[in-house]
Write an enzyme that holds these catalytic residues in place. Structure first.
Site, PDB file in Angstrom:
ATOM      1  N   CYS A  32       0.746  -1.128   0.135  1.00 54.31           N
ATOM      2  CA  CYS A  32      -0.029  -0.053  -0.078  1.00 54.31           C
ATOM      3  C   CYS A  32       0.785   1.379   0.117  1.00 54.31           C
ATOM      4  CB  CYS A  32      -0.843   0.050   1.182  1.00 54.31           C
ATOM      5  SG  CYS A  32      -1.798   1.552   1.368  1.00 54.31           S
ATOM      6  N   CYS A  35      -0.165   3.837   2.524  1.00 56.30           N
ATOM      7  CA  CYS A  35       0.375   3.428   3.946  1.00 56.30           C
ATOM      8  C   CYS A  35       1.834   3.973   4.007  1.00 56.30           C
ATOM      9  CB  CYS A  35       0.183   2.056   3.990  1.00 56.30           C
ATOM     10  SG  CYS A  35      -1.316   1.369   3.969  1.00 56.30           S
TER      11      CYS A  35
END
Length: 112
Positions: A32, A35
């Site tokens: 991600c 993230c």
């Protein structure tokens, strides 16, 4: 910089739900991109405000039960738990100022 510890499905209840202070759980995954953008920001906030709120990370790929239980559909999702309940949910990457604003009631940031 703070080193935010990992939490798992197995120790989530003990580490998060039974904590005596608010706990921010960063639901994330290795793949991600957003993230990875949020991670150093959370490290900074944790190093400055870790005395008021506990920070932990949960890898959603390695721990599918807890994200499913709390209906974490997108990552990054930052859930703040207090007294065993979700009291704040922040979905998506945010700049540091926005995160500080969203967390202000938990970290007691002095507003001008």
């Amino acid at each position: 910089m703070a080193n935010i510890p990992a939490v798992t499905d197995a120790d989530f209840e003990a580490q998060v739900l039974k904590s005596d202070k608010p706990v921010l759980v960063d639901f994330w995954a290795e793949w991600c991109g957003p993230c990875r953008q949020v991670s150093p920001i959370l490290d900074e906030i944790a190093s400055q405000h870790g005395d008021k709120i506990t920070f932990v990370k949960m890898n959603v790929d390695e721990n599918p039960v807890t994200p499913s239980t709390y209906r974490v559909a997108g990552i990054p999702t930052l859930n703040v738990y207090h007294n065993g309940e979700v009291v704040r949910s922040i979905v998506g990457a945010r700049p540091k100022a926005a995160l500080l604003n969203e967390l202000s009631e938990f970290i007691s940031v002095q507003q001008p």
